[in-house]
Motif scaffolding. Structure first.
Motif, PDB file in Angstrom:
ATOM      1  N   GLN A   1      71.815 -39.792 -47.156  1.00 55.91           N
ATOM      2  CA  GLN A   1      71.423 -39.679 -46.110  1.00 55.91           C
ATOM      3  C   GLN A   1      71.614 -41.000 -45.208  1.00 55.91           C
ATOM      4  N   MET A   2      72.554 -40.576 -43.927  1.00 54.17           N
ATOM      5  CA  MET A   2      72.903 -42.102 -42.939  1.00 54.17           C
ATOM      6  C   MET A   2      71.039 -42.752 -42.786  1.00 54.17           C
ATOM      7  N   GLN A   3      70.447 -42.762 -42.908  1.00 52.45           N
ATOM      8  CA  GLN A   3      69.227 -43.495 -42.519  1.00 52.45           C
ATOM      9  C   GLN A   3      69.046 -44.365 -44.047  1.00 52.45           C
ATOM     10  N   GLY A   4      69.426 -43.796 -44.890  1.00 55.82           N
ATOM     11  CA  GLY A   4      68.899 -43.852 -46.190  1.00 55.82           C
ATOM     12  C   GLY A   4      70.369 -45.648 -46.664  1.00 55.82           C
TER      13      GLY A   4
ATOM     14  N   VAL B   1      74.050 -46.337 -31.288  1.00 54.24           N
ATOM     15  CA  VAL B   1      74.664 -44.960 -31.943  1.00 54.24           C
ATOM     16  C   VAL B   1      73.948 -43.499 -31.322  1.00 54.24           C
ATOM     17  N   ARG B   2      74.282 -42.371 -31.262  1.00 53.98           N
ATOM     18  CA  ARG B   2      73.181 -41.989 -30.923  1.00 53.98           C
ATOM     19  C   ARG B   2      72.282 -40.984 -31.746  1.00 53.98           C
ATOM     20  N   GLU B   3      71.180 -41.092 -31.155  1.00 51.00           N
ATOM     21  CA  GLU B   3      70.732 -40.766 -32.035  1.00 51.00           C
ATOM     22  C   GLU B   3      70.358 -39.714 -32.975  1.00 51.00           C
ATOM     23  N   GLU B   4      70.994 -38.724 -33.106  1.00 51.33           N
ATOM     24  CA  GLU B   4      71.151 -37.350 -33.745  1.00 51.33           C
ATOM     25  C   GLU B   4      72.311 -38.387 -35.073  1.00 51.33           C
ATOM     26  N   LEU B   5      73.326 -38.815 -34.565  1.00 47.20           N
ATOM     27  CA  LEU B   5      74.132 -39.409 -35.772  1.00 47.20           C
ATOM     28  C   LEU B   5      73.204 -39.876 -36.916  1.00 47.20           C
ATOM     29  N   PHE B   6      72.507 -40.881 -36.383  1.00 46.33           N
ATOM     30  CA  PHE B   6      71.729 -40.839 -37.522  1.00 46.33           C
ATOM     31  C   PHE B   6      70.551 -39.685 -38.965  1.00 46.33           C
ATOM     32  N   ARG B   7      70.075 -38.634 -38.151  1.00 49.52           N
ATOM     33  CA  ARG B   7      69.548 -37.340 -38.174  1.00 49.52           C
ATOM     34  C   ARG B   7      70.040 -36.729 -38.876  1.00 49.52           C
ATOM     35  N   ARG B   8      71.314 -37.054 -38.984  1.00 50.80           N
ATOM     36  CA  ARG B   8      72.621 -36.675 -39.302  1.00 50.80           C
ATOM     37  C   ARG B   8      72.172 -35.942 -40.838  1.00 50.80           C
ATOM     38  N   ARG B   9      72.126 -34.893 -41.761  1.00 50.64           N
ATOM     39  CA  ARG B   9      72.133 -33.886 -42.570  1.00 50.64           C
ATOM     40  C   ARG B   9      72.320 -35.259 -43.501  1.00 50.64           C
TER      41      ARG B   9
ATOM     42  N   ILE C   1      76.128 -37.204 -45.240  1.00 49.47           N
ATOM     43  CA  ILE C   1      77.476 -38.349 -44.992  1.00 49.47           C
ATOM     44  C   ILE C   1      78.710 -37.499 -45.704  1.00 49.47           C
ATOM     45  N   ASP C   2      79.485 -37.391 -46.096  1.00 46.28           N
ATOM     46  CA  ASP C   2      80.144 -36.839 -46.124  1.00 46.28           C
ATOM     47  C   ASP C   2      81.759 -37.842 -47.445  1.00 46.28           C
ATOM     48  N   GLN C   3      81.461 -38.006 -48.105  1.00 48.48           N
ATOM     49  CA  GLN C   3      82.364 -38.627 -49.047  1.00 48.48           C
ATOM     50  C   GLN C   3      83.571 -37.657 -49.606  1.00 48.48           C
ATOM     51  N   VAL C   4      84.215 -38.976 -49.712  1.00 48.75           N
ATOM     52  CA  VAL C   4      85.812 -38.616 -50.187  1.00 48.75           C
ATOM     53  C   VAL C   4      86.087 -38.314 -52.285  1.00 48.75           C
ATOM     54  N   LEU C   5      85.025 -39.630 -52.806  1.00 45.16           N
ATOM     55  CA  LEU C   5      85.014 -38.696 -53.814  1.00 45.16           C
ATOM     56  C   LEU C   5      83.237 -38.405 -54.241  1.00 45.16           C
ATOM     57  N   ASN C   6      83.382 -37.668 -55.290  1.00 45.41           N
ATOM     58  CA  ASN C   6      81.954 -37.933 -55.608  1.00 45.41           C
ATOM     59  C   ASN C   6      80.330 -38.538 -55.910  1.00 45.41           C
TER      60      ASN C   6
ATOM     61  N   ALA D   1      85.968 -47.534 -48.211  1.00 48.95           N
ATOM     62  CA  ALA D   1      87.221 -46.688 -48.636  1.00 48.95           C
ATOM     63  C   ALA D   1      86.401 -45.165 -48.713  1.00 48.95           C
ATOM     64  N   VAL D   2      85.528 -45.163 -48.912  1.00 46.38           N
ATOM     65  CA  VAL D   2      84.958 -43.356 -49.685  1.00 46.38           C
ATOM     66  C   VAL D   2      84.860 -42.969 -48.643  1.00 46.38           C
ATOM     67  N   ARG D   3      84.054 -43.299 -48.049  1.00 50.42           N
ATOM     68  CA  ARG D   3      83.021 -43.161 -46.555  1.00 50.42           C
ATOM     69  C   ARG D   3      83.730 -42.433 -45.520  1.00 50.42           C
ATOM     70  N   ARG D   4      83.445 -41.495 -45.078  1.00 55.39           N
ATOM     71  CA  ARG D   4      84.307 -40.855 -44.556  1.00 55.39           C
ATOM     72  C   ARG D   4      83.648 -41.007 -42.681  1.00 55.39           C
ATOM     73  N   GLU D   5      82.522 -41.169 -42.362  1.00 55.21           N
ATOM     74  CA  GLU D   5      81.826 -41.485 -41.294  1.00 55.21           C
ATOM     75  C   GLU D   5      82.086 -42.430 -41.089  1.00 55.21           C
ATOM     76  N   ALA D   6      81.537 -42.903 -39.819  1.00 53.45           N
ATOM     77  CA  ALA D   6      81.793 -44.976 -38.674  1.00 53.45           C
ATOM     78  C   ALA D   6      80.686 -45.333 -38.776  1.00 53.45           C
ATOM     79  N   VAL D   7      79.265 -44.335 -39.178  1.00 58.12           N
ATOM     80  CA  VAL D   7      78.582 -45.570 -39.252  1.00 58.12           C
ATOM     81  C   VAL D   7      78.580 -45.951 -40.626  1.00 58.12           C
ATOM     82  N   PRO D   8      78.679 -45.288 -41.340  1.00 62.11           N
ATOM     83  CA  PRO D   8      78.798 -45.865 -42.845  1.00 62.11           C
ATOM     84  C   PRO D   8      79.826 -46.589 -42.899  1.00 62.11           C
ATOM     85  N   GLN D   9      81.198 -46.707 -42.708  1.00 62.12           N
ATOM     86  CA  GLN D   9      81.894 -47.669 -42.826  1.00 62.12           C
ATOM     87  C   GLN D   9      81.724 -48.455 -42.607  1.00 62.12           C
TER      88      GLN D   9
END
Lengths: 715, 226, 315
Positions: free
Chosen positions: B31-34, B85-93, B95-100, B149-157
């Motif tokens: 989770q983004m929140q996490g 950063v828009r609120e919905e970005l945080f609520r988003r289900r 995050i995608d990752q390159v590696l599992n 390197a492994v995160r795809r979204e901007a905020v986690p990066q």
């Protein structure tokens, strides 16, 4: 001395009789002959090795000298004796089982061939650990490869058996070449005898040592089933005929391990930590891969074959730990590691033979080995089920059976890496320990699946529901092996001192028996080596119980530490078994006979979730059972979907999708395929040169001549 | 004081442990929140360690650094991110990752162990108390880079970048606790500015494109249509 | 020796008698935290009495394995009780029968038979639960091993009585390896005892069950023993955590019966505190999807490895 000679002559004579006799008697009497000769020879073998192992008698005989090469010698030390004794324990029940199962092949395949090859192999198995020079060792090794090939390929009319046999032979030869190279390096002193090789051991430099280690380790690793050279093993084990598999699994795999120990532990002992780490890591990874593939198999025989790889990995990891401890000057801990390795080796031989015998019995009664077609056999084949359960409990390392003792000892030996100085090595140990723990967890899963899905629940096929019971010729060897599993499990304090003699030369120290089996039974408290208070403390806890009934030093396996840490680890399966049994009985008496004595027990149809009738096809299958493993380790299995076939009813109604999934073994993918691609690439290059122009061929000849001359000139 | 030292040292070790764990958390949470929560935890562990070293080595300057870090990292930056950063970005289900996740955890473990061996090449800690900071800080740095390197979204990066900074500071305070205050203060302010700039940038991108997934943004590059 | 035997029997009695209570308190507190009243803390005892008073119904496909299993499941935690410090800080009669590693294998024996029994009935849901339990089981195994390695690196032993003495001083107590080790072990308890977030012990939907679906076919005294065994396993794991890994505080040092009896409420107090922690965890987390369990245990593994590394490289 003369007794030993005599025994050896008796064994070889019986084997000779086994080779000659089948040519003389009727084909249908061959099973009987094989059984009786095999049993006699095994008993003689047990006597021969037992005398050496328990009585510490060694034996040495020079046969004849081959001019300019070597003197062929046989010698029996306690290391060889241990391997021979284990082989005897396997061959004794294995021969009975083979004789019982052989008649099924009467008329289809030649029983004579089987019998001849069987006894020839028997003799080779006896002679390999005895041979004390490289020449006879290699000749016997080669002979063994060929004989195993003949036996594995016994049902030669099935093409997959022939293919498996060829693969085994090819890889086996490659291994033999590596072994021969290792011996050539070792023979730098000019002599091929082991004794003189050992004497010049100090003259080797670091690189030569590494070369010998790697060549021998991977060369023998072929027979022992280590990655990356074990891909022949599951196929060969699956193809091998029923009467032969138990012996194949129980006795020949050990010889690979024997080679590794003989060369790397005895002839040119590992002197640095590096090779030990290689053995530890290769062993752990082998174990993990072996059990991963075992867990997902649905053919019982293939499952057991993969699990042999797992066990070979565990044993090798323990050897690796031993090598590391030797190299870093901890001979006492090294002795524990080697004891664990040898113990596990003996245990594996016994329970794997037991499991293969049980599987063979199921196969011959039901006609299939596929777990998904069996089920419910505990009602039709109660004895076989019981023996398989003992085997499964042992191999899953559950107390109080033998697998538990050796697995526990292996892990404890690895935990002793706390004593090492280097942090890096400690971390490697811990990671390998975690891998082995994962392996142990998966092994439980694997054998829950194997036993539960094959023997419990509902029969999934008609033939499983009406399977006939095991015959005496199958039940007797299984019973013998099951009893051994239990005895080796509950009497570790009697087994460890026996292993001691075999360990002493390679660990550079006898496992001072006090280090693992303190003499709590000794009536003389002031015993010298143990502090009196220590013994008294344990006597207060009851460690002397059984003193009057049992002989020996005591029933507790215990490793003492420093003053601050009086005990490093302790365990006693002997007491554990008794206490567990008493507790079970107590619980039964209290809850069944007293609390619930008036309560009835009714048999009713199983709750089926509300459907009309529960059919066998609706119950869970073995494939389903092990699916979590498949999903979690998808990166290893990397399944490929071969095709989706749609079965449709009418135009728009889809009845089913049949999906065929293929799997490419991780070793094939990572090791074999690149190698074979490279080989094909080279071969294609050569093929291009074979274009058929005669003149060009002459030019090749000219070119080769010129090149040879030039090289000679320049050199 | 002498009896206190071992306790301080082990509390500092504990902070280091929490620091390292939250670096793993940053990497593995879905989770983004996490992600933001783990960043907070990591920053708190950092602050705790700075504070403990300040007491243990008697460097009053570091207390100021600790206070500053405490206001900026766990409090201000999450607030800024939420604000810009828009609120919905945080609520988003998720995050995608390159590696599992299990594989990236294993890689991260390998990185940590490597960091322990690489820590030798760094200058040693100034006092025995901060010894554990050097390898852990280095591991934090490597893990931050790996997160990047492994995160795809901007905020986690973005948080990955902060984690890199956290890691270097964690090691830095132990190596040179008496660094001038000015130098120490530059870092957090830099981070603030980065957070602001990237936050605004992300917001604009999100408004225009509808996603901040880095892979998806590739199709926007000039001339690289379809 | 008689005293030693007596005390060990006392430990066993403590575990047998109080395991249902611990489960009852846990269930009650959970309900209270979620603003419900919840059953009495003595409900598990009433359940057990009810089950013992019922007749048993056994599947027609079941074999002797099914009948033996409840006793094995019941006995395994009792056996482990004799090996670990539950009330006393010194080893008791026969405590040398196994160390932490051996105890783990004995608990696995109970699990092995429970999974076999689940398949034995031919109930379609049993094997599903068995397969999933095994999945949790083998994923937990490496974490256990790393915990043992850490313990061995720090304490030089895997005997619980020796290990516990290493956390008594304050710096050792706050050492990162110790705290992280405890966190990892708590995660292991959650997984092994089938608590949220790995499994929902109060779930009633067969397809989502992990642990419970193995007991589906049991009834009467068989069910009672299975339940009781599960409760004792939880209590035993808690004792290992609290008395061996966290701190031996509260255990009896003296040899007199009074000391040992006094230890019982102190240990119960510790267990009560831990139950609070457990309630908070269980109430604030949701159950994980099945294949996310591997990520949860992956996190536990990472925690334990970090514990080990920080323990190895203490300066």
């Amino acid at each position: 001395m003369t007794n030993m000679d005599l025994l050896l002559v008796v064994i070889l004579g019986l084997c000779g009789a086994g080779i000659v006799l089948p040519l003389a008697v009727e084909e249908r009497r061959i099973p009987m002959a094989l059984g009786s000769l095999g049993v006699l020879a095994s008993i003689a073998l047990l006597c021969l090795s037992g005398v050496s192992l328990f009585g510490d008698v060694s034996f040495h005989a020079s046969l004849w000298t081959i001019p300019s090469l070597a003197t062929l010698t046989l010698s029996l030390d306690r290391l060889s004796a241990l391997f021979l004794f284990v082989a005897g324990l396997v061959l004794l029940p294995g021969s009975i089982f083979a004789s019982g199962n052989l008649s099924a092949y009467l008329g289809k395949y030649s029983l004579r061939t089987f019998c001849v090859a069987y006894f020839a192999l028997f003799a080779t198995l006896v002679l390999i650990p005895l041979s004390a020079d490289a020449l006879s060792f290699l000749m016997l090794w080669e002979l063994m490869s060929i004989l195993i090939y003949l036996l594995v390929n016994f049902e030669h009319e099935l093409p997959e058996h022939t293919r498996a046999g060829y693969l085994m032979l090819a890889i086996g030869e490659a291994g033999t070449i590596l072994i021969a190279l290792a011996f050539i390096i070792l023979a730098r002193g000019g002599s091929l005898e082991f004794a003189s090789m050992k004497a010049i051991g100090n003259a080797f430099g670091e690189q030569a040592r590494w070369a010998v280690f790697l060549l021998a380790f991977f060369g023998f690793g072929v027979k022992a089933g280590l990655i990356p050279v074990n891909f022949w093993l599951p196929q060969a084990y699956t193809s091998a005929p029923r009467p032969f598999v138990p012996v194949l699994a129980g006795a020949t795999l050990n010889l690979g391990l024997y080679g590794i120990v003989r060369v790397n532990g005895d002839l040119l002992p590992v002197a640095t930590v590096g090779p030990g780490l290689v053995a530890l890591i290769i062993g752990s990874v082998t174990a993990l891969l072996g059990i991963l593939y075992a867990t997902t198999q649905s053919d019982l025989k293939t499952l057991l074959a993969h699990s042999s790889i797992e066990n070979a990995g565990i044993i090798t990891a323990a050897f690796g730990a031993g090598f590391i401890f030797v190299a870093s000057n901890h001979p006492a801990i090294a002795a524990i590691a080697f004891a664990a390795a040898f113990y596990h080796m003996a245990n594996h031989s016994i329970y794997k033979t037991l499991l293969f015998c049980a599987t063979g019995t199921v196969d011959s009664s039901v006609g299939t080995r596929s777990i998904d077609r069996l089920g419910g056999l505990i009602k039709t084949m109660p004895l076989t089920a019981g023996f398989f359960l003992v085997g499964a409990l042992s191999i899953a390392a559950l107390p109080p059976f033998n697998g538990f003792v050796s697995e526990w000892l292996t892990l404890q030996a690895m935990l002793q890496s706390a004593e090492l100085a280097s942090t890096g090595v400690k971390i490697v140990f811990a990671i390998c320990g975690a891998i082995l723990a994962l392996t142990a967890g998966l092994a439980v899963t694997c054998f829950v699946k194997a036993f539960a899905m094959a023997f419990l629940g509902m029969s999934r096929s008609e033939s499983a529901a009406q399977a006939p019971r095991a015959r005496v010729s199958a039940a007797v060897p299984m019973a013998f092996l099951a009893v051994l599993c239990f005895l080796l499990g509950v009497a570790p304090t009697y087994v460890i001192p026996v292993l001691d003699g075999a360990i002493a030369p390679i660990a550079h120290q006898a496992l001072a028996a006090d280090a693992l089996v303190p003499p709590f039974f000794s009536r003389n408290i002031h015993h010298g080596e143990l502090p009196a208070g220590f013994v008294a403390d344990f006597h207060k806890l009851g460690a002397q119980i059984g003193q009057s009934v049992m002989p020996g030093r005591g029933l507790v396996v215990l490793h003492r530490g420093t003053a601050a840490n009086p005990v490093v680890f302790a365990m006693s399966t002997s007491y554990m078994a008794v206490v567990l049994l008493l507790m079970l009985l107590g619980a039964y008496v209290v809850f069944r006979l007293i609390v619930a004595r008036d309560r009835s027990v009714e048999r009713r149809t199983v709750w089926d979730g509300g459907i009309r009738r529960l059919l066998p096809e609706m119950t869970y299958t073995g494939t389903g059972f092990s699916n979590p493993v498949r999903v979690i380790f998808e990166a290893v299995f990397r399944p490929t979907t071969v095709e989706d076939t749609r079965e449709t009813v009418g135009k728009h109604f889809r009845a089913a999708i049949r999906r065929t999934r293929g799997e490419n073994h991780v070793l094939d993918r990572l090791v074999l395929d690149p190698i074979s691609d490279a080989a094909l690439w080279v071969a294609n290059g050569f093929a291009r040169m074979h274009h058929g122009f005669l003149n060009a061929y002459v030019f090749y000849g000219l070119g080769a001549l010129l090149a040879a001359l030039l090289v000679a000139r320049l050199a | 004081m002498d009896t206190l030292m071992p306790v301080l040292a082990s509390l500092n070790g504990l902070a280091a442990g929490v620091f390292l764990l939250s670096a793993f958390g940053l990497l593995a949470t879905r989770q983004m929140q996490g992600c933001v929560r783990f960043f907070r935890l990591q920053s708190l562990a950092l602050v705790a360690s700075i504070f403990l070293i300040a007491i243990g080595m008697r460097v009053p300057d570091l207390i100021a650094v600790a206070l500053l870090d405490f206001t900026i990292k766990p409090l201000l930056i999450p607030w800024l991110l939420r604000r810009y950063v828009r609120e919905e970005l945080f609520r988003r289900r998720e995050i995608d990752q390159v590696l599992n996740i299990p594989s990236s955890l294993l890689v991260a473990l390998a990185l940590t162990i490597t960091a322990y061996f690489l820590a030798v090449i760094l200058p040693p800690a100034a006092g025995s108390m901060g010894n554990i900071n050097v390898p852990v800080g280095l591991a934090g740095l490597l893990l931050g880079a790996f997160t990047l390197a492994v995160r795809r979204e901007a905020v986690p990066q973005l948080i990955g970048i902060f984690a890199i900074e956290n890691g270097s500071l964690f090691a830095g305070i132990a190596i040179a606790p008496r660094l001038p205050l000015v130098a120490e203060m530059a870092f957090p302010f830099d981070m603030l500015i980065i957070a602001l700039v990237i936050g605004i940038l992300t917001r604009i991108t999100q408004e225009r494109v509808g996603t901040t997934e880095v892979g998806a943004l590739r199709s926007l590059r000039e001339g690289g249509a379809e | 020796m008689a005293r030693s035997i007596g005390f060990n029997l006392l430990q066993v009695l403590f575990v047998i008698a109080l395991a249902p209570l611990v489960s009852g308190v846990l269930a009650r507190l959970k309900e209270v935290v979620q603003s419900r009243r919840g059953p009495s803390i003595f409900q598990p005892y009433r359940d057990l009495r009810k089950f013992f008073n019922k007749d048993e119904v056994v599947s027609e496909h079941a074999s002797w394995i099914f009948r033996v299993t409840p006793y094995v499941v019941f006995v395994a935690p009792i056996f482990v009780t004799t090996l670990i410090p539950v009330l006393t800080s010194y080893p008791l009669f026969f405590a040398f029968m196994g160390d932490m590693l051996g105890g783990g294998f004995v608990l696995a024996l109970g699990g092995f038979f429970a999974t076999l029994a689940a398949v034995d009935t031919a109930n379609p849901y049993g094997p599903m639960g068995a397969s999933r339990t095994r999945m949790v089981g083998f994923l937990a195994e490496p974490v256990f091993m790393i915990v043992f390695f850490t313990v061995s690196f720090i304490a030089g032993s895997t005997i619980p009585y020796i290990v516990q003495e290493h956390w008594v001083t304050l710096p050792e107590f706050f050492a990162p390896s110790h705290v992280l080790l405890v966190i990892a072990f708590v995660m292991l308890i959650l997984a092994e005892a089938g608590r949220i977030p790995v499994d929902n012990p109060s779930g009633h939907f067969e397809l989502a069950m992990i642990d419970e679906s193995k007991n589906l076919e049991y009834s009467g005294s068989g069910m009672a023993l299975m339940k009781w065994g599960g409760q004792m396993k939880l209590l035993v794991l808690m004792c290992i955590l609290l008395n061996v890994l966290v701190s031996p505080w509260g255990l009896a040092h003296g040899q007199s019966i009074g000391d040992v009896l006094l230890a019982a409420p102190l240990v119960l107090f510790k267990i009560g505190l831990f139950i609070l922690v457990l309630v908070v965890i269980e109430s604030s987390l949701a159950k994980l999807r099945l294949f996310r369990v591997s990520e949860f245990l992956g996190a536990a593994f990472v925690t334990s490895v970090v514990a080990m590394i920080t323990g190895l490289l203490r300066f």
